[in-house]
Design a protein around this motif. Structure first.
Motif, PDB file in Angstrom:
ATOM      1  N   LEU A 150      36.828  13.860  18.584  1.00 44.98           N
ATOM      2  CA  LEU A 150      36.123  13.580  19.825  1.00 44.98           C
ATOM      3  C   LEU A 150      36.793  12.422  20.548  1.00 44.98           C
ATOM      4  CD1 LEU A 150      32.458  13.918  18.568  1.00 44.98           C
ATOM      5  CD2 LEU A 150      33.800  15.577  19.830  1.00 44.98           C
ATOM      6  N   PRO A 151      36.907  12.515  21.872  1.00 44.81           N
ATOM      7  CA  PRO A 151      37.562  11.445  22.621  1.00 44.81           C
ATOM      8  C   PRO A 151      36.691  10.188  22.653  1.00 44.81           C
ATOM      9  CG  PRO A 151      36.608  13.029  24.128  1.00 44.81           C
ATOM     10  CD  PRO A 151      36.426  13.580  22.735  1.00 44.81           C
ATOM     11  N   ALA A 155      27.916  14.895  26.685  1.00 48.65           N
ATOM     12  CA  ALA A 155      28.403  13.528  26.844  1.00 48.65           C
ATOM     13  C   ALA A 155      27.227  12.656  27.283  1.00 48.65           C
ATOM     14  CB  ALA A 155      29.508  13.469  27.891  1.00 48.65           C
ATOM     15  N   HIS A 156      27.106  11.497  26.673  1.00 48.87           N
ATOM     16  CA  HIS A 156      26.047  10.546  27.019  1.00 48.87           C
ATOM     17  C   HIS A 156      26.703   9.339  27.680  1.00 48.87           C
ATOM     18  CE1 HIS A 156      22.771   7.540  25.657  1.00 48.87           C
ATOM     19  NE2 HIS A 156      22.553   7.958  26.889  1.00 48.87           N
ATOM     20  N   VAL A 157      26.410   9.147  28.967  1.00 45.16           N
ATOM     21  CA  VAL A 157      26.903   7.992  29.723  1.00 45.16           C
ATOM     22  C   VAL A 157      25.732   7.024  29.833  1.00 45.16           C
ATOM     23  CG1 VAL A 157      27.853   7.188  31.908  1.00 45.16           C
ATOM     24  CG2 VAL A 157      28.536   9.423  31.014  1.00 45.16           C
ATOM     25  N   THR A 212      34.348  11.118  36.002  1.00 44.56           N
ATOM     26  CA  THR A 212      35.649  11.760  36.206  1.00 44.56           C
ATOM     27  C   THR A 212      36.274  12.112  34.859  1.00 44.56           C
ATOM     28  OG1 THR A 212      36.013  10.590  38.285  1.00 44.56           O
ATOM     29  CG2 THR A 212      37.965  11.466  37.167  1.00 44.56           C
ATOM     30  N   ASP A 213      36.245  11.164  33.928  1.00 40.60           N
ATOM     31  CA  ASP A 213      36.851  11.395  32.619  1.00 40.60           C
ATOM     32  C   ASP A 213      36.151  12.515  31.852  1.00 40.60           C
ATOM     33  OD1 ASP A 213      38.670   9.403  33.145  1.00 40.60           O
ATOM     34  OD2 ASP A 213      37.630   7.890  31.945  1.00 40.60           O
ATOM     35  N   VAL A 214      34.827  12.489  31.779  1.00 38.81           N
ATOM     36  CA  VAL A 214      34.139  13.548  31.028  1.00 38.81           C
ATOM     37  C   VAL A 214      34.201  14.873  31.786  1.00 38.81           C
ATOM     38  CG1 VAL A 214      32.654  11.978  29.730  1.00 38.81           C
ATOM     39  CG2 VAL A 214      31.811  12.976  31.851  1.00 38.81           C
ATOM     40  N   GLY A 215      34.305  14.814  33.109  1.00 39.96           N
ATOM     41  CA  GLY A 215      34.468  16.041  33.884  1.00 39.96           C
ATOM     42  C   GLY A 215      35.790  16.726  33.625  1.00 39.96           C
ATOM     43  N   ASN A 216      36.792  15.948  33.256  1.00 37.57           N
ATOM     44  CA  ASN A 216      38.112  16.494  32.935  1.00 37.57           C
ATOM     45  C   ASN A 216      38.261  16.855  31.462  1.00 37.57           C
ATOM     46  OD1 ASN A 216      39.136  16.304  35.562  1.00 37.57           O
ATOM     47  ND2 ASN A 216      39.677  14.154  35.263  1.00 37.57           N
ATOM     48  N   ASP A 217      37.238  16.586  30.674  1.00 36.19           N
ATOM     49  CA  ASP A 217      37.254  16.871  29.240  1.00 36.19           C
ATOM     50  C   ASP A 217      36.736  18.287  29.013  1.00 36.19           C
ATOM     51  OD1 ASP A 217      36.731  17.072  26.492  1.00 36.19           O
ATOM     52  OD2 ASP A 217      36.208  14.952  26.341  1.00 36.19           O
ATOM     53  N   ASN A 244      35.917  19.763  26.434  1.00 33.78           N
ATOM     54  CA  ASN A 244      34.896  19.861  25.394  1.00 33.78           C
ATOM     55  C   ASN A 244      33.490  19.566  25.911  1.00 33.78           C
ATOM     56  OD1 ASN A 244      36.719  20.368  23.179  1.00 33.78           O
ATOM     57  ND2 ASN A 244      37.358  18.243  23.402  1.00 33.78           N
ATOM     58  N   VAL A 245      33.386  18.954  27.087  1.00 38.06           N
ATOM     59  CA  VAL A 245      32.091  18.537  27.625  1.00 38.06           C
ATOM     60  C   VAL A 245      31.498  19.645  28.484  1.00 38.06           C
ATOM     61  CG1 VAL A 245      30.919  16.863  29.113  1.00 38.06           C
ATOM     62  CG2 VAL A 245      32.703  16.103  27.550  1.00 38.06           C
ATOM     63  N   ARG A 246      30.232  19.996  28.164  1.00 43.80           N
ATOM     64  CA  ARG A 246      29.525  21.035  28.918  1.00 43.80           C
ATOM     65  C   ARG A 246      28.352  20.467  29.700  1.00 43.80           C
ATOM     66  NH1 ARG A 246      28.079  25.001  24.227  1.00 43.80           N
ATOM     67  NH2 ARG A 246      26.219  23.907  24.803  1.00 43.80           N
ATOM     68  N   ALA A 247      27.855  19.287  29.311  1.00 45.62           N
ATOM     69  CA  ALA A 247      26.717  18.663  29.980  1.00 45.62           C
ATOM     70  C   ALA A 247      26.843  17.146  29.868  1.00 45.62           C
ATOM     71  CB  ALA A 247      25.406  19.116  29.354  1.00 45.62           C
ATOM     72  N   VAL A 248      26.272  16.430  30.839  1.00 47.87           N
ATOM     73  CA  VAL A 248      26.321  14.972  30.843  1.00 47.87           C
ATOM     74  C   VAL A 248      24.907  14.431  31.027  1.00 47.87           C
ATOM     75  CG1 VAL A 248      27.256  12.911  31.966  1.00 47.87           C
ATOM     76  CG2 VAL A 248      28.613  15.007  31.877  1.00 47.87           C
ATOM     77  N   VAL A 249      24.550  13.447  30.195  1.00 50.83           N
ATOM     78  CA  VAL A 249      23.269  12.756  30.310  1.00 50.83           C
ATOM     79  C   VAL A 249      23.573  11.323  30.736  1.00 50.83           C
ATOM     80  CG1 VAL A 249      21.247  11.932  29.053  1.00 50.83           C
ATOM     81  CG2 VAL A 249      22.212  14.184  28.534  1.00 50.83           C
ATOM     82  N   LEU A 250      22.926  10.853  31.804  1.00 53.63           N
ATOM     83  CA  LEU A 250      23.065   9.476  32.271  1.00 53.63           C
ATOM     84  C   LEU A 250      21.774   8.745  31.960  1.00 53.63           C
ATOM     85  CD1 LEU A 250      24.499   7.201  33.877  1.00 53.63           C
ATOM     86  CD2 LEU A 250      23.448   8.182  35.938  1.00 53.63           C
ATOM     87  N   SER A 251      21.885   7.593  31.291  1.00 50.57           N
ATOM     88  CA  SER A 251      20.697   6.793  30.976  1.00 50.57           C
ATOM     89  C   SER A 251      21.061   5.318  31.029  1.00 50.57           C
ATOM     90  CB  SER A 251      20.143   7.157  29.601  1.00 50.57           C
ATOM     91  OG  SER A 251      21.023   6.726  28.587  1.00 50.57           O
ATOM     92  N   ASP A 252      20.028   4.487  30.948  1.00 51.15           N
ATOM     93  CA  ASP A 252      20.261   3.056  30.887  1.00 51.15           C
ATOM     94  C   ASP A 252      19.916   2.544  29.497  1.00 51.15           C
ATOM     95  OD1 ASP A 252      17.551   3.531  31.306  1.00 51.15           O
ATOM     96  OD2 ASP A 252      17.234   1.587  32.220  1.00 51.15           O
TER      97      ASP A 252
END
Length: 71
Positions: free
Chosen positions: A3-4, A21-23, A47-52, A54-62
């Protein structure tokens, strides 16, 4: 599969084997207040996870007990 890893100043990113991916914003000393570094890092992280491929979904949290100040 290896995993990157991504390094940023104001966010943490984890990519899990299931393709998620969890940002996570990470400025605990400033209650996650938005600043230039956080905006830059969020944009670069997406941008980085969008170019990966292996990533199919992204979760953004604080992180921490405080929500994003200034969002």
């Amino acid at each position: 599969m290896t995993l990157p890893t991504y390094e940023y100043e104001a966010v943490k990113v984890q990519v899990f084997p299931n393709g998620v991916a969890h940002v996570e914003t990470y400025r605990p000393k400033s209650v996650n207040a938005f600043n230039y570094a956080m905006i830059r890092d969020i944009l670069q992280a997406f941008t980085d996870v969008g170019n990966d491929s292996n990533v199919r979904a992204v979760v953004l949290s604080d992180s921490g007990r405080d929500n994003l100040c200034g969002f």
